[in-house]
Design a protein around this motif. Structure first.
Motif, PDB file in Angstrom:
ATOM      1  N   ASP A  76       0.807  -1.212   0.000  1.00  0.00           N
ATOM      2  CA  ASP A  76       0.000   0.000   0.000  1.00  0.00           C
ATOM      3  C   ASP A  76       0.843   1.267   0.000  1.00  0.00           C
ATOM      4  O   ASP A  76       0.326   2.344  -0.250  1.00  0.00           O
ATOM      5  CB  ASP A  76      -0.936   0.033   1.216  1.00  0.00           C
ATOM      6  CG  ASP A  76      -2.186  -0.804   0.988  1.00  0.00           C
ATOM      7  OD1 ASP A  76      -2.413  -1.224  -0.157  1.00  0.00           O
ATOM      8  OD2 ASP A  76      -2.917  -1.034   1.961  1.00  0.00           O
ATOM      9  N   THR A  77       2.119   1.167   0.334  1.00  0.00           N
ATOM     10  CA  THR A  77       2.981   2.334   0.392  1.00  0.00           C
ATOM     11  C   THR A  77       4.215   2.092  -0.464  1.00  0.00           C
ATOM     12  O   THR A  77       4.588   0.939  -0.723  1.00  0.00           O
ATOM     13  CB  THR A  77       3.429   2.616   1.838  1.00  0.00           C
ATOM     14  OG1 THR A  77       4.262   1.541   2.275  1.00  0.00           O
ATOM     15  CG2 THR A  77       2.220   2.749   2.773  1.00  0.00           C
ATOM     16  N   PRO A  78       4.886   3.167  -0.881  1.00  0.00           N
ATOM     17  CA  PRO A  78       6.137   2.966  -1.614  1.00  0.00           C
ATOM     18  C   PRO A  78       7.137   2.121  -0.825  1.00  0.00           C
ATOM     19  O   PRO A  78       7.791   1.240  -1.389  1.00  0.00           O
ATOM     20  CB  PRO A  78       6.639   4.389  -1.839  1.00  0.00           C
ATOM     21  CG  PRO A  78       5.394   5.227  -1.874  1.00  0.00           C
ATOM     22  CD  PRO A  78       4.483   4.591  -0.854  1.00  0.00           C
ATOM     23  N   GLY A  79       7.250   2.376   0.484  1.00  0.00           N
ATOM     24  CA  GLY A  79       8.185   1.599   1.295  1.00  0.00           C
ATOM     25  C   GLY A  79       7.819   0.130   1.337  1.00  0.00           C
ATOM     26  O   GLY A  79       8.693  -0.751   1.284  1.00  0.00           O
TER      27      GLY A  79
ATOM     28  N   LEU B  90       6.545   1.182  -7.787  1.00  0.00           N
ATOM     29  CA  LEU B  90       6.761   1.444  -6.368  1.00  0.00           C
ATOM     30  C   LEU B  90       5.743   2.410  -5.795  1.00  0.00           C
ATOM     31  O   LEU B  90       5.810   2.761  -4.618  1.00  0.00           O
ATOM     32  CB  LEU B  90       8.168   2.010  -6.152  1.00  0.00           C
ATOM     33  CG  LEU B  90       9.319   1.181  -6.744  1.00  0.00           C
ATOM     34  CD1 LEU B  90      10.649   1.863  -6.463  1.00  0.00           C
ATOM     35  CD2 LEU B  90       9.304  -0.233  -6.192  1.00  0.00           C
ATOM     36  N   LEU B  91       4.783   2.821  -6.613  1.00  0.00           N
ATOM     37  CA  LEU B  91       3.812   3.833  -6.196  1.00  0.00           C
ATOM     38  C   LEU B  91       2.406   3.255  -6.152  1.00  0.00           C
ATOM     39  O   LEU B  91       2.071   2.355  -6.914  1.00  0.00           O
ATOM     40  CB  LEU B  91       3.838   5.022  -7.162  1.00  0.00           C
ATOM     41  CG  LEU B  91       5.198   5.701  -7.341  1.00  0.00           C
ATOM     42  CD1 LEU B  91       5.111   6.730  -8.437  1.00  0.00           C
ATOM     43  CD2 LEU B  91       5.636   6.338  -6.038  1.00  0.00           C
ATOM     44  N   ASN B  92       1.584   3.802  -5.258  1.00  0.00           N
ATOM     45  CA  ASN B  92       0.177   3.421  -5.266  1.00  0.00           C
ATOM     46  C   ASN B  92      -0.637   4.555  -5.873  1.00  0.00           C
ATOM     47  O   ASN B  92      -0.099   5.532  -6.373  1.00  0.00           O
ATOM     48  CB  ASN B  92      -0.310   3.089  -3.841  1.00  0.00           C
ATOM     49  CG  ASN B  92      -0.134   4.273  -2.877  1.00  0.00           C
ATOM     50  OD1 ASN B  92      -0.009   5.414  -3.298  1.00  0.00           O
ATOM     51  ND2 ASN B  92      -0.133   3.985  -1.587  1.00  0.00           N
ATOM     52  N   GLY B  93      -1.946   4.413  -5.840  1.00  0.00           N
ATOM     53  CA  GLY B  93      -2.797   5.415  -6.475  1.00  0.00           C
ATOM     54  C   GLY B  93      -2.590   6.812  -5.918  1.00  0.00           C
ATOM     55  O   GLY B  93      -2.541   7.788  -6.659  1.00  0.00           O
TER      56      GLY B  93
END
Length: 392
Positions: free
Chosen positions: A9-12, A69-72
């Motif tokens: 859900d997060t880049p990390g 690596l990105l979400n919406g």
């Protein structure tokens, strides 16, 4: 009650998941990306968000496009849009190039090969950031090294992929014109035919399917099959028939669509699945286009697409854009057949394979909007998908 977020859900979280999937330690990733170990730890814990430069470095170390690596909420499609003026500037100098360095041919070949790979894998962020300088260098080099023409054609085609997918149809048309003009500098009929394949985008975009079919059939007539086992020729010719089948189906020309599909199937049986002058062709590509033709022709052909999907899926070695395209086409067939859950799962599969290609595809947006209307009760996964697309 507090619920935990999914790891992706997060880049990390996505960085950690991809790192683990590649059996890399945090130290390994830090070293490969040339960033500090402390930075990697903070990113994966969600303490910090990556800057664009750090995101690019980590994505390169993981061999993925930064968009993976990105979400919406963190989508950065603007990074592609930001490069469009740079692309326009690079090609504006094609007749009067600036002075500057030009790398040796082997290095340019490697750079173009990488750009082609990113195009086939729908990694448009990486592609669009690398292309302005690469195109400018190839344009400069062509003045003294005519042998660079095929590489410049491949570079223009890679730029066209980003321009067309992101809606810059005028730029796409200009790049296709440059492809055709540059290919004419060579004595390679296969290179010229490959630009005819790409040119069809213009006819798809304007829904001028009959004209597009005529243009493709002219390319086919100019490229006879010949004798022997010239696999490159067979691959290019097969891809033209494959493309002609789809555009004929879009125009409602059933007989022509099935005829060209039959030719593509025959030629596909004579070559191994592979990349022929920048286009994937072979038995598996033909199967994917069988689905596309069936969807374009509608009833009573949809059953063919649905039956094929029960027993076959594109192998993972195929280019990501083509594999995601299969699931996008299949989703439409499933939606029309009333298989709403299956359609949504196909769209999710397309997203996993090639997120940027899926997000920019017009059919995906239309189908998700339809699914939202059909679901009386809210579906969190569907709403999340729609948010990622930007349609809610």
């Amino acid at each position: 009650m507090t619920t935990s977020r999914k790891p992706d859900d997060t880049p990390g979280g996505r960085i950690a998941a991809l790192r683990s999937a590649r059996r890399m330690t945090q130290t390994d990733l830090a070293r490969a990306a040339s960033v500090s170990l402390s930075m990697i730890r903070k990113l994966e814990r969600g303490v910090r968000k990556p800057s664009d430069n750090v995101l690019d470095a980590i994505a390169a170390a993981l061999n993925v496009d930064p968009s993976r690596l990105l979400n919406g909420a963190d989508r950065r499609d603007g990074r592609v849009h930001d490069t469009i003026p740079l692309l326009r500037k690079a090609i504006a100098t094609c007749d009067f190039p600036d002075d500057g360095p030009v790398r040796p041919l082997p290095q340019l070949q490697a750079a173009v090969d990488e750009a082609v790979r990113w195009r086939l894998e729908a990694q448009y962020v990486r592609l669009s950031h690398a292309l302005p300088d690469l195109l400018a260098e190839l344009i400069r080099g062509l003045q003294t090294m005519p042998g660079l023409a095929p590489l410049l054609v491949a570079g223009y085609r890679a730029a066209d992929a980003a321009a067309f997918k992101y809606g810059y149809l005028d730029l796409s048309a200009r790049l296709i014109d440059l492809m055709r003009g540059t290919s004419a500098l060579t004595d390679d009929p296969l290179l010229a035919a490959s630009t005819g394949y790409v040119r069809t985008e213009i006819f798809f975009a304007t829904s001028t399917y009959h004209a597009g079919l005529r243009a493709l059939e002219l390319e086919i007539d100019l490229l006879p099959e010949g004798g022997g086992e010239d696999f490159q020729r067979l691959g290019v010719l097969g891809s033209l028939h494959m493309r002609a089948a789809v555009i004929a189906a879009r125009g409602g020309q059933t007989e022509a669509a099935l005829s060209h599909l039959g030719e593509a199937r025959r030629l596909g049986g004579r070559v191994a699945e592979g990349i022929y002058y920048g286009t994937a062709f072979g038995p598996d590509s033909v199967r994917i286009h069988e689905v596309s033709v069936a969807v374009s022709l509608g009833d009573p052909h949809l059953g063919l697409a649905l039956d094929l999907a029960k027993t076959w899926t594109p192998p993972a070695v195929m280019p990501a854009e083509r594999r995601s395209g299969f699931f996008i086409e299949l989703a439409r067939a499933q939606l029309w057949a009333g298989m709403r859950d299956a359609a949504f799962e196909s769209l999710r599969a397309a997203r996993r394979i090639a997120p940027q290609h899926t997000r920019e595809h017009r059919w995906v947006r239309e189908d998700v909007e339809t699914l939202l209307r059909l679901h009386r009760a809210g579906s969190e996964p569907l709403i999340g998908f729609a948010d990622w697309l930007g349609v809610t």
